[in-house]
Design a protein around this motif. Structure first.
Motif, PDB file in Angstrom:
ATOM      1  N   GLU A  45       9.498  17.494  13.734  1.00 21.43           N
ATOM      2  CA  GLU A  45       9.896  16.156  14.184  1.00 21.43           C
ATOM      3  C   GLU A  45      10.426  15.327  13.022  1.00 21.43           C
ATOM      4  O   GLU A  45      11.431  14.610  13.161  1.00 21.43           O
ATOM      5  N   ALA A  95      14.330  13.863  12.504  1.00 19.59           N
ATOM      6  CA  ALA A  95      14.597  12.439  12.294  1.00 19.59           C
ATOM      7  C   ALA A  95      15.469  12.204  11.069  1.00 19.59           C
ATOM      8  O   ALA A  95      16.325  11.315  11.072  1.00 19.59           O
ATOM      9  N   GLY A 119      14.008   4.949  12.821  1.00 22.66           N
ATOM     10  CA  GLY A 119      13.826   4.992  14.264  1.00 22.66           C
ATOM     11  C   GLY A 119      14.660   3.970  15.004  1.00 22.66           C
ATOM     12  O   GLY A 119      15.176   4.240  16.085  1.00 22.66           O
ATOM     13  N   ALA A 177      19.206   5.001  13.457  1.00 20.97           N
ATOM     14  CA  ALA A 177      19.229   6.259  12.705  1.00 20.97           C
ATOM     15  C   ALA A 177      20.386   6.276  11.715  1.00 20.97           C
ATOM     16  O   ALA A 177      21.461   5.713  11.957  1.00 20.97           O
ATOM     17  N   GLU A 206      22.062  10.197  18.344  1.00 23.24           N
ATOM     18  CA  GLU A 206      21.344   9.123  19.018  1.00 23.24           C
ATOM     19  C   GLU A 206      21.269   7.891  18.133  1.00 23.24           C
ATOM     20  O   GLU A 206      21.098   7.989  16.919  1.00 23.24           O
ATOM     21  N   ARG A 211      15.464   6.338  17.467  1.00 28.27           N
ATOM     22  CA  ARG A 211      14.357   7.263  17.660  1.00 28.27           C
ATOM     23  C   ARG A 211      13.136   6.404  17.961  1.00 28.27           C
ATOM     24  O   ARG A 211      12.460   5.921  17.058  1.00 28.27           O
TER      25      ARG A 211
END
Length: 429
Positions: free
Chosen positions: A153, A157, A209, A212, A217, A220
């Motif tokens: 994870e 990220a 988060g 990013a 995306e 996060r």
């Protein structure tokens, strides 16, 4: 006198817990148990193995025997004894392990009512964020050990391979062990400098988060949530005005998360967001924290940034925003923590207060100094000002520069859309 190798708080009540209930306890208590095991065993790897063994024992025994009256104490005691037993088994091949096992066995078990147990979590945070560790290792170690994120994870990220992240974590633990980095909360004299480092790491986690650095995306949410959770935990254990400011900043930013993208996942600018989608509970909590931090008169840059975001949150629309107050807060922020990025943000606020031409002049002064030349948001802001002023050729050039520097896919699509709109307008003209 409890049997050797058995938990010392083994009383249980009622029927045993289900595996799902034990899993919930793992998610809520495992980091606290780990923090205490690290203190008792003096080693990250040994403590992690002990934590794993303790929960295996819990899964095997609790459904049959019932839940202990103090599950956390049971887990720590069980993990400690299993670590000692494991060292004694391995002592056949390494005599030094027998001495270590005797030393650990000779230490008193923790007093479960003492406040020192809560300090174990503080010790873990400060150890993971120790300035002797490289910055990237501090972030990785904090996410792994404090937040319990898996290596995969963390790698996703930060767009690194799991093996790279794993190596960072291993090297960081090795550095802590070899350099004798103390597992303790800093002294009062040390605390200001050390706390700054912890706040920086938490905010780095949040920013990755919230926006990013690259990838498909825009956000996060899990990383943002972990940073906020860590901020809440730290504030509970260590009340500090600037920590209040940081938690407020994260809450106020995160309150807009649902409105920052549309249904297709495309970027929505602040002035175009549906403010009814902003999280009012987070805004209220963040605003209250800002007020408390400001009232202390011992605040720093995180609190001032939070105050700026709070002004945005109070406005019913972009047009109703108190831009004069925001410019004043940016002036204060520049005095506390001068930065070209803050100057850029102030330029945007100036444009909203005094017009695009004033904002453009401020940005061009930054460019003339050679600062932020490779920062895509500077070129994006310049493009927007030029577009508003009708300087369309300059706007296209700036959008292209921003597009060439952007790393995040939604931002690239947004910039390309702006370029396409300019080109369509030129064709129609």
């Amino acid at each position: 006198m409890p049997e050797r190798g058995r938990p010392r708080s083994s009383e249980h009540a009622g029927n045993g817990p289900t595996l799902a209930e034990i899993d919930i306890l793992y998610r809520t208590q495992s980091r606290r148990v780990l923090a205490t095991l690290i203190r008792l065993l003096g080693d990250f790897e040994l403590a992690e193995e002990a934590l794993h063994d303790a929960f295996i024992a819990a899964v095997q025994q609790w459904p049959r025997d019932g839940l202990p009256s103090n599950p956390r104490a049971w887990l720590v005691s069980t993990g400690r004894f299993k670590a000692i037993d494991g060292l004694r088994r391995r002592a056949r091949f390494d005599a030094s392990l027998s001495l270590l096992a005797d030393q650990l066995d000779g230490r008193d078990e923790p007093e479960w009512e003492r406040e020192d147990l809560e300090d174990d979590r503080l010790r873990l945070i400060f150890s993971c964020c120790h300035p002797a560790l490289p910055a990237d290792a501090q972030v990785a170690l904090t996410l792994r050990e404090v937040c319990d994120l898996k290596t995969e994870e963390i790698a996703r990220a930060f767009l690194a391979s799991p093996s790279t992240i794993a190596q960072r974590i291993v090297r960081a633990k090795q550095k802590i062990r070899e350099a004798g980095i103390p597992y303790r909360v800093p002294t009062r004299d040390e605390l200001p400098a050390r706390l700054d480092n912890v706040l920086r790491v938490i905010y780095l986690v949040f920013n990755e988060g919230y926006s990013a650095s690259s990838g498909r995306e825009l956000t996060r949410a899990d990383l943002s949530a972990e940073a906020i959770r860590l901020g809440r935990l730290l504030l509970k254990l260590l009340p500090d005005p600037e920590l209040m400011g940081l938690l407020a900043l994260m809450l106020l930013h995160d309150s807009r998360r649902a409105a920052r993208t549309d249904e297709a996942g495309e970027l929505v600018r602040l002035d175009e967001q549906d403010r009814s989608r902003w999280n009012q509970a987070q805004i209220a909590e963040g605003a209250a924290l800002v007020e408390r931090a400001l009232a202390s008169r011992r605040f720093g840059p995180y609190t001032v940034q939070a105050a700026i975001v709070a002004v945005h949150a109070e406005a019913s629309s972009a047009a109703q925003t108190d831009w004069a107050q925001i410019v004043g807060l940016y002036d204060l922020l520049l005095r506390i923590s001068p930065s070209p990025v803050i100057e850029l943000n102030r330029a945007v606020a100036l444009a909203m207060r005094d017009g695009a031409e004033v904002g453009l002049a401020a940005i061009d002064r930054l460019l003339a100094r050679g600062e932020l030349r490779d920062y895509h948001l500077l070129h994006s802001a310049r493009a927007d000002f030029c577009r508003r002023l009708g300087r369309l050729d300059e706007a296209r050039e700036a959008y292209r520069a921003a597009l060439g520097l952007a790393q995040l896919e939604p931002e690239k699509r947004f910039l390309q859309q702006r370029l396409d709109e300019l080109d369509a307008g030129q064709r129609e003209a």
